[in-house]
Design an enzyme around this catalytic site. Sequence first.
Site, PDB file in Angstrom:
ATOM      1  N   SER A   1      12.705  13.387   6.093  1.00 28.66           N
ATOM      2  CA  SER A   1      12.229  12.351   7.005  1.00 28.66           C
ATOM      3  C   SER A   1      13.210  11.173   7.064  1.00 28.66           C
ATOM      4  CB  SER A   1      10.828  11.911   6.570  1.00 28.66           C
ATOM      5  OG  SER A   1      10.209  11.131   7.565  1.00 28.66           O
TER       6      SER A   1
ATOM      7  N   ASP B   1       7.131  18.752  15.807  1.00 24.88           N
ATOM      8  CA  ASP B   1       7.036  17.545  14.978  1.00 24.88           C
ATOM      9  C   ASP B   1       6.949  16.321  15.882  1.00 24.88           C
ATOM     10  OD1 ASP B   1       7.365  15.447  13.191  1.00 24.88           O
ATOM     11  OD2 ASP B   1       8.904  16.458  12.024  1.00 24.88           O
TER      12      ASP B   1
ATOM     13  N   HIS C   1       4.926  17.595   9.931  1.00 28.96           N
ATOM     14  CA  HIS C   1       6.164  16.838   9.753  1.00 28.96           C
ATOM     15  C   HIS C   1       6.994  17.397   8.602  1.00 28.96           C
ATOM     16  CE1 HIS C   1       9.044  13.682   9.685  1.00 28.96           C
ATOM     17  NE2 HIS C   1       8.563  13.074   8.625  1.00 28.96           N
TER      18      HIS C   1
END
EC number: 3.4.21.-
Length: 727
Positions: free
Chosen positions: A559, A645, A690
């Site tokens: 991320s 995502d 995610h």
Amino acid sequence: MQQKSKLFLQALKYSIPHLGKCVQKQHLNHCNFADHYYSRIKLKKYHLTKCLQSKPKISELARNIPSRSFSCKDILPIKQENEKPLSENMDAFEKVRTKLETQPQEEYEIINAEVKHGGFVYYQEGCCLVRSKDEEADSDNYEVLFNLEELKLDQPFIDCIRVAPDEKYVAAKIRTEDSEASTCIVVKLSDQPVMEASFPNVSSFEWVKDEEDEDVLFYTFQRNLRCHDVYRATFGENKRNERFYTEKDPSYFVFLYLTKDSRFLTINIMNKTTSEVWLIDGLSPWDPPVLIQKRIHGVLYYVEHRDDELYILTNVGEPTEFKLMRTAADTPAIMNWDLFFTMKRNTKVVDLDMFKDHCVLFLKHSNLLYVNVIGLADDSVRSLKLPPWACGFIMDTNSDPKNCPFQLCSPIRPPKYYTYKFAEGKLFEETGHEDPITKTSRVLRLEAKSKDGRSVPMTIFHKTDSEDLQKKPLLVHVYGAYGMDLKMNFRPERRALVDDGWILAYCHVRGGGELGLQWHADGRLTKKLNGLADLEACIKTLHDQGFSQPSLTTLTAFSAGGVLVGALCNSNPELLRAVTMEAPFLDVLNTMMDTTLPLTLEELEEWGNPSSDEKHKNYIKRYCPYQNIKPQHYPSVHITAYENDERVPLKGIVNYTEKLKEAVTEHAKDSGEGYQAPNIILDIQPGGNHVIEDSHKKITAQIKFLYEELGLDSTGVFETLKKYVKF
């Protein structure tokens, strides 16, 4: 991107060096607590198959000691009693401890979505929501309440459970691994349990009971990753469902928290740096809510309740770190807050738990874990320094006023149970089978000096018998955003790497939250480059101190951690041999200029507003991974991305990968025939989640990539990994 009168009296003032400080009662004239999941180790006859998320902590929601000192030597093992059968009256900790003594440590799974209420335990068994009597919680004697297969979802799991006060209803939030979407079901408890209602896209939810003994469910609705609406619903003959509150500022999100004594339901409205809390009376939930303190830019606060007083964890005042305050529940405004406990510098409040006569603070100070136990009846404060191997807490929901249980873990050591017993004033650890990793590995805490002289903490793991560490492969971890700590929960693949001779290094750079709120502030907006300088200093320090070398050094992040990884690949690629990233944020500039994306407005406090602020725009251009790709030698890169995502759009990752490949190709043309170009791999997985932490396919692909790039044999690591994960 990303998405708790007078206390602490004389005893604290005469303490030996401590993490907290008691201050005289004073008024301020200036202007996790999250889902209580019940986490436990549940022993099975098969190996670890899945680790659900642990209870969110205060720091995660914010994005972002002692009258006597103790060390880990003061932690007392629970002595083995004479052999006796398990008693129905034995508390949960004792039961778990007894079973651990007779079971190999590897054979366990972590269960989080579990709730105790009345004499029952509610949890997921297979594909069903079930309940069993408390004393039969580990047996096969349970009642099926709802079959998740009725929702026609792919591999659904229960993320959170809430039971209505009088046990007429139970609500459960259900998700799947490949999506962030969730469904909240409400089951009526009777001789024949039946699903009463279901609500899509629920984020947080809590039960209260009104004056007429009717159960009321409050829940927040999430749309496009934005959580702005609060609803309340009733069931049975008086069924209704109405919107109760809407937050109009798109940069804020809303979540619900029920104080531990169930006296108040709190509506928490916050962004990355500011919060506002409203109280709903748990005895009169239809009355208008009461505002504690109107939002003040830069002020965060969270609320707990005990004996008609609010306990407020807030960063108001100087220094701008979390401190504990208190006020009467009927005078909640900020001018009435009494400051009575502050944290020492470089201390992060991980969580707070409130008991009838005690308040327990879970702390991280200078990269070590502590527990502060505050006696509210006798004004005592006791601080426990926890074992140095511990890197993270796993919190338990506990209604027993006599004990405070929790678990400790590290990236290479499975969770271990501890409980603080208030009557004895001591911390006990579960005994029995000792994990061999305690003898076969070492944990070190070092510091690197960054470019501006700041000390950056690192946590390092390696095998005890490793002789020439300079020739060992190194895997560096980094995050450095949102005030979030670098994840250091137990991961089987990290354990397997250490067993196979790898060095693991966790770099706690600025922008993260390991040293408190200021540590985050020093690595966001126009200070984001501090995190990059910290990461570079950490890797160079590791090499200088004999931990591996550039040709054996790899780097990993997920991320927002991808920003620092991608930036380092552009600025100092010679430090690395290979990189793995999962759902990485790589195109900061274009993403933050696109206000149609669901999280852009929420993220302005972290990255800046390049659309309206030229200073922010130019600063982002200096470090944005996508913007700074150029023809040069790069380390090999493996990226795992997810097709749908919503947090990190696939388009930005694809554009980054294509541009990087073009730069690598151009550099290869100018480098002659003997040049070996790096491998650039983009692995696009289906689904809309995610980050899928426990994907066996992802774990296999990443490990295989690292071993191939370093020219190592991966046979041993996969054999070791089979002890923990079924492929």
